[in-house]
Design an enzyme around this catalytic site. Structure first.
Site, PDB file in Angstrom:
ATOM      1  N   ASP A  40       7.595  -1.206  -5.427  1.00  0.00           N
ATOM      2  CA  ASP A  40       8.050  -1.149  -4.035  1.00  0.00           C
ATOM      3  C   ASP A  40       9.576  -1.073  -4.039  1.00  0.00           C
ATOM      4  O   ASP A  40      10.246  -2.098  -4.150  1.00  0.00           O
ATOM      5  CB  ASP A  40       7.609  -2.404  -3.276  1.00  0.00           C
ATOM      6  CG  ASP A  40       6.104  -2.562  -3.270  1.00  0.00           C
ATOM      7  OD1 ASP A  40       5.560  -3.083  -4.261  1.00  0.00           O
ATOM      8  OD2 ASP A  40       5.473  -2.148  -2.284  1.00  0.00           O
ATOM      9  N   ASP A 180      -1.890   0.855   1.986  1.00  0.00           N
ATOM     10  CA  ASP A 180      -0.954  -0.129   1.444  1.00  0.00           C
ATOM     11  C   ASP A 180      -0.521  -1.082   2.552  1.00  0.00           C
ATOM     12  O   ASP A 180       0.085  -0.675   3.532  1.00  0.00           O
ATOM     13  CB  ASP A 180       0.268   0.612   0.879  1.00  0.00           C
ATOM     14  CG  ASP A 180       1.315  -0.330   0.323  1.00  0.00           C
ATOM     15  OD1 ASP A 180       2.366   0.163  -0.109  1.00  0.00           O
ATOM     16  OD2 ASP A 180       1.086  -1.557   0.325  1.00  0.00           O
TER      17      ASP A 180
END
Ligand SMILES: O=C(CO)[C@@H](O)[C@H](O)COP(=O)(O)O
Length: 230
Positions: A40, A180
């Site tokens: 991320d 996600d």
């Protein structure tokens, strides 16, 4: 070209990991049977958080073999595209909201020899990717507003997931449909029924740190049963 996964693909978000032990954490994910690790990447501008850069990813690349995807939650992804590839990411995912020239950016990723993904924030319509499906290997539908792990799953995104699955079906190409944000035992079935085949999981996985392989098996079973029922 990657085939559509015959079984649900489980991706671990690195966000909840202990950043003081990233190599060990990634080895544990690999040993538990994760299909891929998501980095991320956050710049504090596109999202109100700041995480890792390509050098950190390159360091961890040396100690695990499992595939990496870089999820670029950054205001300007173009200047560093090559760096994520050099760091060892097999997939690079850019946000449609951050690319003035999305077609050119995705084409550049293909030139660099990696799989290209495009992510859509909850408010961004699917039409943003309708004209670039020939260039993508993955569409990522965000089921939270990006920036932090541990947020609640937005079930209102399931209609968008279903729309994306239909659009991908009409494209006639092997394109992964990933979700996600807030994915766990209470939400993975709904996302799978809607048409997702790849699931990025952070908090729900690290909450089971001591029984990660069992939790992965449970989540895979929940997703498989729901896909079969869809
Ligand atoms: O990408 C983001 C938020 O920006 C997160 O959604 C993580 O990738 C997954 O975290 P959990 O929601 O599973 O804790």
């Amino acid at each position: 070209m990657q085939p559509i996964p015959s079984r649900p693909r489980l991706v671990a978000s690195i966000l909840p990991a202990d950043f003081a032990r990233l190599g060990e954490e990634c080895r544990a994910l690999q040993d538990a049977g994760i299909d891929r690790i998501q980095w991320d990447v956050m710049d504090g501008a596109f999202v109100p958080n700041l995480t890792v850069g390509p050098d950190v990813i390159a360091s961890v690349r040396r100690v695990v073999d499992v595939e990496f995807e870089a999820h670029l939650m950054v205001q300007r992804p173009e200047p560093l595209l090559e760096r994520w590839v050099e760091a060892g990411c097999e997939i690079v995912i850019v946000h449609a909201e951050t690319c003035v020239h999305l077609h050119r950016t995705l084409a550049r990723l293909r030139e660099l020899g990696v799989r290209a993904g495009v992510a859509l924030n909850p408010a961004t319509p699917l039409s943003a990717v309708a004209h670039v499906l020939d260039l993508v290997d993955l569409v990522l539908v965000m089921t939270v507003n990006p920036g932090f792990g541990g947020q609640a799953y937005l079930s209102t995104m399931e209609s968008k997931i279903a729309e994306a699955a239909a659009l991908i079906g009409r494209a006639g190409r092997a394109i992964e449909l990933e979700v996600d944000g807030g994915i766990g035992p209470d939400s993975i079935a709904g996302a799978a029924r809607a048409g997702a085949n790849t699931f990025c999981i952070g908090s729900a996985l690290f909450r089971s740190r001591d029984a990660m392989s069992q939790e992965l098996a449970r989540l895979r079973q929940l997703a498989t049963a729901s896909e079969d029922a869809a």
